[in-house]
Structures are given as C-alpha cells and as structure tokens.
Design a protein around this motif. Sequence first.
Motif, mmCIF file in Angstrom:
data_model
loop_
_atom_site.group_PDB
_atom_site.id
_atom_site.type_symbol
_atom_site.label_atom_id
_atom_site.label_comp_id
_atom_site.label_asym_id
_atom_site.label_seq_id
_atom_site.Cartn_x
_atom_site.Cartn_y
_atom_site.Cartn_z
ATOM 1 N N VAL A 108 0.851 -1.189 0.000
ATOM 2 C CA VAL A 108 0.000 0.000 0.000
ATOM 3 C C VAL A 108 0.883 1.234 0.000
ATOM 4 O O VAL A 108 1.887 1.290 0.705
ATOM 5 N N THR A 109 0.514 2.207 -0.802
ATOM 6 C CA THR A 109 1.129 3.525 -0.721
ATOM 7 C C THR A 109 0.029 4.534 -0.431
ATOM 8 O O THR A 109 -0.968 4.604 -1.153
ATOM 9 N N VAL A 110 0.205 5.282 0.642
ATOM 10 C CA VAL A 110 -0.797 6.257 1.043
ATOM 11 C C VAL A 110 -0.436 7.627 0.489
ATOM 12 O O VAL A 110 0.685 8.105 0.684
ATOM 13 N N ILE A 111 -1.370 8.234 -0.224
ATOM 14 C CA ILE A 111 -1.235 9.645 -0.559
ATOM 15 C C ILE A 111 -1.804 10.428 0.622
ATOM 16 O O ILE A 111 -3.009 10.381 0.889
ATOM 17 N N VAL A 112 -0.928 11.100 1.347
ATOM 18 C CA VAL A 112 -1.367 11.944 2.458
ATOM 19 C C VAL A 112 -1.646 13.330 1.880
ATOM 20 O O VAL A 112 -0.729 14.017 1.420
ATOM 21 N N ALA A 113 -2.899 13.716 1.873
ATOM 22 C CA ALA A 113 -3.323 14.970 1.266
ATOM 23 C C ALA A 113 -4.028 15.827 2.312
ATOM 24 O O ALA A 113 -4.225 15.411 3.457
ATOM 25 N N TYR A 114 -4.400 17.035 1.901
ATOM 26 C CA TYR A 114 -5.146 17.912 2.808
ATOM 27 C C TYR A 114 -6.181 18.692 2.021
ATOM 28 O O TYR A 114 -6.017 18.971 0.841
ATOM 29 N N ASP A 115 -7.269 19.026 2.719
ATOM 30 C CA ASP A 115 -8.420 19.696 2.122
ATOM 31 C C ASP A 115 -8.396 21.165 2.539
ATOM 32 O O ASP A 115 -8.563 21.475 3.721
ATOM 33 N N VAL A 116 -8.192 22.068 1.582
ATOM 34 C CA VAL A 116 -8.135 23.490 1.931
ATOM 35 C C VAL A 116 -9.511 24.052 2.263
ATOM 36 O O VAL A 116 -9.627 25.167 2.778
ATOM 37 N N GLU A 117 -10.557 23.273 2.008
ATOM 38 C CA GLU A 117 -11.906 23.682 2.397
ATOM 39 C C GLU A 117 -12.384 22.919 3.634
ATOM 40 O O GLU A 117 -13.579 22.738 3.858
ATOM 41 N N PHE A 118 -11.417 22.489 4.449
ATOM 42 C CA PHE A 118 -11.727 21.775 5.686
ATOM 43 C C PHE A 118 -12.722 22.533 6.560
ATOM 44 O O PHE A 118 -13.532 21.937 7.281
ATOM 45 N N TRP A 119 -12.640 23.843 6.510
ATOM 46 C CA TRP A 119 -13.428 24.687 7.415
ATOM 47 C C TRP A 119 -14.931 24.554 7.186
ATOM 48 O O TRP A 119 -15.728 24.856 8.081
ATOM 49 N N THR A 120 -15.333 24.073 6.005
ATOM 50 C CA THR A 120 -16.767 23.891 5.746
ATOM 51 C C THR A 120 -17.357 22.774 6.604
ATOM 52 O O THR A 120 -18.582 22.678 6.734
ATOM 53 N N HIS A 121 -16.506 21.914 7.162
ATOM 54 C CA HIS A 121 -16.969 20.813 8.004
ATOM 55 C C HIS A 121 -16.988 21.176 9.485
ATOM 56 O O HIS A 121 -17.343 20.326 10.318
ATOM 57 N N LEU A 122 -16.606 22.400 9.830
ATOM 58 C CA LEU A 122 -16.505 22.767 11.239
ATOM 59 C C LEU A 122 -17.826 22.704 12.004
ATOM 60 O O LEU A 122 -17.815 22.422 13.207
ATOM 61 N N PRO A 123 -18.995 22.947 11.384
ATOM 62 C CA PRO A 123 -20.228 22.774 12.165
ATOM 63 C C PRO A 123 -20.379 21.365 12.742
ATOM 64 O O PRO A 123 -20.986 21.197 13.801
ATOM 65 N N PHE A 124 -19.834 20.363 12.060
ATOM 66 C CA PHE A 124 -19.842 18.994 12.584
ATOM 67 C C PHE A 124 -18.686 18.748 13.534
ATOM 68 O O PHE A 124 -18.861 18.186 14.627
ATOM 69 N N LEU A 125 -17.484 19.196 13.151
ATOM 70 C CA LEU A 125 -16.278 18.869 13.908
ATOM 71 C C LEU A 125 -16.082 19.740 15.143
ATOM 72 O O LEU A 125 -15.449 19.320 16.113
ATOM 73 N N PHE A 126 -16.612 20.964 15.121
ATOM 74 C CA PHE A 126 -16.430 21.921 16.219
ATOM 75 C C PHE A 126 -17.781 22.584 16.491
ATOM 76 O O PHE A 126 -17.970 23.783 16.259
ATOM 77 N N PRO A 127 -18.761 21.791 16.974
ATOM 78 C CA PRO A 127 -20.152 22.249 16.965
ATOM 79 C C PRO A 127 -20.507 23.309 18.000
ATOM 80 O O PRO A 127 -21.539 23.971 17.875
ATOM 81 N N HIS A 128 -19.671 23.498 19.017
ATOM 82 C CA HIS A 128 -20.069 24.395 20.099
ATOM 83 C C HIS A 128 -19.821 25.870 19.796
ATOM 84 O O HIS A 128 -20.220 26.738 20.563
ATOM 85 N N GLU A 129 -19.185 26.151 18.653
ATOM 86 C CA GLU A 129 -18.981 27.544 18.242
ATOM 87 C C GLU A 129 -18.717 27.572 16.745
ATOM 88 O O GLU A 129 -18.002 26.724 16.219
ATOM 89 N N ASP A 130 -19.296 28.539 16.044
ATOM 90 C CA ASP A 130 -19.113 28.628 14.594
ATOM 91 C C ASP A 130 -17.797 29.335 14.296
ATOM 92 O O ASP A 130 -17.686 30.553 14.405
ATOM 93 N N ARG A 131 -16.787 28.545 13.919
ATOM 94 C CA ARG A 131 -15.463 29.092 13.624
ATOM 95 C C ARG A 131 -15.228 29.293 12.125
ATOM 96 O O ARG A 131 -14.128 29.639 11.717
ATOM 97 N N ARG A 132 -16.237 29.074 11.318
ATOM 98 C CA ARG A 132 -16.047 29.247 9.881
ATOM 99 C C ARG A 132 -15.607 30.653 9.491
ATOM 100 O O ARG A 132 -14.773 30.797 8.573
ATOM 101 N N PRO A 133 -16.081 31.708 10.151
ATOM 102 C CA PRO A 133 -15.614 33.049 9.778
ATOM 103 C C PRO A 133 -14.112 33.264 9.942
ATOM 104 O O PRO A 133 -13.548 34.171 9.319
ATOM 105 N N HIS A 134 -13.450 32.412 10.741
ATOM 106 C CA HIS A 134 -11.998 32.517 10.880
ATOM 107 C C HIS A 134 -11.277 32.134 9.578
ATOM 108 O O HIS A 134 -10.109 32.499 9.385
ATOM 109 N N PHE A 135 -11.960 31.392 8.697
ATOM 110 C CA PHE A 135 -11.313 30.848 7.504
ATOM 111 C C PHE A 135 -11.952 31.297 6.198
ATOM 112 O O PHE A 135 -11.254 31.387 5.178
#
Length: 221
Positions: A108-135
Amino acid sequence: MTAPVGKALEVARAKAQADVRELRQRIGRLSDDAIDLVLRSARSHYAWTDKPVSEELLHELFEIMINGATSMNTLPARFVFVRSPEGKARLAKSLKAKNIDKMMAAPVTVIVAYDVEFWTHLPFLFPHEDRRPHFEGKPEHCETTAFRNGTLQGAYLMIAARALGLDVGAMSGFSNAIVDEEFFAGTPLKSNFLCNLGYADETALFQKLPRFSFDQVCSFA
C-alpha cells in the motif's frame, strides 16, 4: 451534530475528565518496547515483502489515527490508499525514477493529502462555536492551517501504523502537481507526501543515521 448544553454539557465534560483520569491510572506510560517499536528503534523502510495489508487493518489504522489532536479539531488530512495495479500505475507517473520500484513493491502507498476547504466541516467537527468566519475568504490562512494540521495527521498515521505492526517508508521524491492532477483534479484537495505501508524486507536496511543530542538543538527560555 449539535454541541451539548446545560446539564448534558456538564455530564459530557465530567465523563471526558473521568475517562482521562482513568486512562492515566491504567497506563502511566508506554513500555520501553512500545516506544522502541513506534519511534526509538523504528526505521524507514525501502524494500518490502509480499505479505498483504488487509482492508480491515487499514480501517483500524484510520480509527487510531483520526483521534490525534488538530487545531480546532479541523482534521484536514485526506488519505488515498493506493494498492491496485491501476492506482499504482497512475501514481508512478509522479515519482522520481529511483522511487518507482519502492512504491510498486509496497503493498500500500498512502497519498497523504489535505483539504483546503476543511473549514466547511466545522459545524460537525467543532459544533459548540461557529469558527467558519476565521477561515472563509482567507485562502492563505486556510492553506497554512490545512498543511500544518494535515502534516500532523500524516505523522499520526505513521506512528499508528508502527503500533499495529506495520512498517512505513515516507517519500517526498515525487511531483505534487502530477499527483494533484491525477487524483484530485476539480477538488479542494492537495497532496502533501507519500508513505509506503507494509511488512519490510530488512535486508535492504543500512546503519541508522546520526541524530542530534538534546544540547545541540534544545534550549530553555
């Protein structure tokens, strides 16, 4: 997902604190053997046996890795587990010549990548405060945050793999642009680095290279 409030929040916090106390009482530190396995005596590998890595083990690897800490629980890393002949052929287009055989031989070879639009998922991942305006509307901040925390998650993946008895061999000798075009065209994902996973052929190892001492690179302030 919504964050707990009121009594539910008190209960959730109390359980989290109790869980940490119980863990610390149960496991004060890892054994020397465990530390040797994941870091102190671990090696980067370049040759591989043909022993397969099961899909079930890759799922277990992910379930361990995903618990590693990231800023605001952003979890920007994305992973492509390349193991089919077709996937390997696509990935080979990006590699420097000396790395092709290493990648092709690894189960197996893993492509380790990253999502520059990660912040759109913050309502699920960080639900106690809306941090989307930071990004939102701040591409440089998004890029820096995603790259930094995605790299952390790639390191968690490598340590978790060793903890499960796998060997790892990270690689940077490839074209990010070609990987991104081949695997992530039309998406907000970008490649970071590659990591071979499997069961190593130790006969390819050479002696361990030097490491700095504490006094060479550490200081107090």
